[in-house]
Scaffold this motif. Sequence first.
Motif, mmCIF file in Angstrom:
data_model
loop_
_atom_site.group_PDB
_atom_site.id
_atom_site.type_symbol
_atom_site.label_atom_id
_atom_site.label_comp_id
_atom_site.label_asym_id
_atom_site.label_seq_id
_atom_site.Cartn_x
_atom_site.Cartn_y
_atom_site.Cartn_z
ATOM 1 N N GLY A 123 0.771 -1.376 0.073
ATOM 2 C CA GLY A 123 0.346 -0.004 -0.272
ATOM 3 C C GLY A 123 1.337 0.935 0.019
ATOM 4 N N THR A 124 2.054 1.171 -0.528
ATOM 5 C CA THR A 124 2.965 2.274 -0.207
ATOM 6 C C THR A 124 2.483 2.935 -1.750
ATOM 7 N N PHE A 125 3.259 4.498 -1.223
ATOM 8 C CA PHE A 125 2.913 5.100 -3.152
ATOM 9 C C PHE A 125 4.053 5.339 -3.960
ATOM 10 N N VAL A 126 4.313 4.170 -4.974
ATOM 11 C CA VAL A 126 5.902 4.308 -5.335
ATOM 12 C C VAL A 126 5.610 4.917 -6.762
ATOM 13 N N GLY A 127 4.351 5.997 -6.682
ATOM 14 C CA GLY A 127 4.493 7.040 -8.101
ATOM 15 C C GLY A 127 3.645 7.127 -8.411
ATOM 16 N N ILE A 128 3.375 7.598 -9.786
ATOM 17 C CA ILE A 128 2.436 7.840 -10.243
ATOM 18 C C ILE A 128 1.718 7.947 -12.675
ATOM 19 N N MET A 129 0.786 7.636 -12.934
ATOM 20 C CA MET A 129 0.619 7.155 -14.316
ATOM 21 C C MET A 129 -0.378 8.375 -14.839
ATOM 22 N N THR A 130 0.485 8.669 -15.572
ATOM 23 C CA THR A 130 -0.543 10.174 -16.170
ATOM 24 C C THR A 130 -0.686 9.974 -17.492
ATOM 25 N N ARG A 131 -1.960 10.591 -17.940
ATOM 26 C CA ARG A 131 -2.339 10.948 -19.173
ATOM 27 C C ARG A 131 -1.963 10.839 -20.357
ATOM 28 N N ARG A 132 -0.981 12.159 -20.149
ATOM 29 C CA ARG A 132 0.163 11.865 -21.344
ATOM 30 C C ARG A 132 1.029 11.206 -21.503
ATOM 31 N N ILE A 133 1.231 10.022 -20.338
ATOM 32 C CA ILE A 133 1.872 8.455 -20.970
ATOM 33 C C ILE A 133 1.160 7.917 -21.430
ATOM 34 N N ILE A 134 -0.004 7.381 -20.931
ATOM 35 C CA ILE A 134 -0.494 6.600 -21.451
ATOM 36 C C ILE A 134 -1.028 7.172 -22.567
ATOM 37 N N LEU A 135 -1.402 8.270 -23.490
ATOM 38 C CA LEU A 135 -1.694 8.515 -24.842
ATOM 39 C C LEU A 135 0.053 8.791 -25.447
ATOM 40 N N LYS A 136 0.718 8.663 -24.959
ATOM 41 C CA LYS A 136 1.852 8.440 -25.694
ATOM 42 C C LYS A 136 2.166 7.445 -26.172
ATOM 43 N N GLN A 137 1.988 6.157 -25.707
ATOM 44 C CA GLN A 137 2.252 4.861 -25.455
ATOM 45 C C GLN A 137 1.125 4.422 -26.568
ATOM 46 N N LEU A 138 -0.128 5.173 -26.644
ATOM 47 C CA LEU A 138 -1.363 4.959 -28.106
ATOM 48 C C LEU A 138 -0.851 4.692 -28.642
ATOM 49 N N LYS A 139 0.057 6.100 -29.520
ATOM 50 C CA LYS A 139 0.168 6.965 -30.088
ATOM 51 C C LYS A 139 1.407 5.716 -30.950
ATOM 52 N N LYS A 140 1.845 5.709 -29.945
ATOM 53 C CA LYS A 140 3.534 4.839 -30.225
ATOM 54 C C LYS A 140 2.544 3.533 -31.039
ATOM 55 N N TYR A 141 1.711 2.785 -30.528
ATOM 56 C CA TYR A 141 1.796 1.015 -30.697
ATOM 57 C C TYR A 141 0.804 1.567 -32.740
ATOM 58 N N MET A 142 -0.258 2.826 -31.950
ATOM 59 C CA MET A 142 -1.258 3.075 -32.906
ATOM 60 C C MET A 142 -0.808 3.142 -34.642
#
Length: 146
Positions: A123-142
């Motif tokens: 339950g320890t906080f390790v970081g965040i995942m942002t919309r920007r990162i997710i969109l970048k990965q999606l774009k790369k795959y598309m």
Amino acid sequence: MISTNNRALLDMPIKDFIISSEKVAHVQSGNNAEHALLVLTKTGYSSIPVLDVKYRLKGLLSTKMITESILGLERIEYEKLAEIRVDDVMNHDVAYLKITDTFRRALDLVINHAFLCVIDEEGTFVGIMTRRIILKQLKKYMYQQN
Ligand code: 2BA
């Protein structure tokens, strides 16, 4: 129909896409609203995670939550800032990811949230995942598909 390539992305573990905790602006639940407003203003982020002293995720805090808490009938009561605790005004209901989650869950959640907090097995906080990162990965795959 989901192509094999897309499935590879959806099944990918999120751990490679996380902004690690030391790079994430945050406040502690016991901090006062004056300190929190300073952190929000200085970093420029509209919303940041709230952690306890053991680095466990407790909520999310935005500038709007703070200003609403000091909104009087005729004026903004700035003098109250020092008395209000982050705990009292933050949003306790947080959508989060576990470090073992896949990109598929992140994609589902990020539609309604600009970023997602990530916690480990304890339950320890390790970081965040942002919309920007997710969109970048999606774009790369598309683009790879064409
Ligand atoms: P917001 O603060 O509303 O930021 C929306 C988008 O504006 C960000 O999207 C980013 O593209 C840009 N942005 C805002 N402030 C920035 C800054 N100081 N430096 C560079 N870019 C900035 P995302 O990158 O997808 O982030 C989504 C949300 O995640 C942010 O929403 C913020 O609430 C949170 N966030 C991102 N990085 C953070 C960090 N290092 N610490 C704390 N919270 C963070």
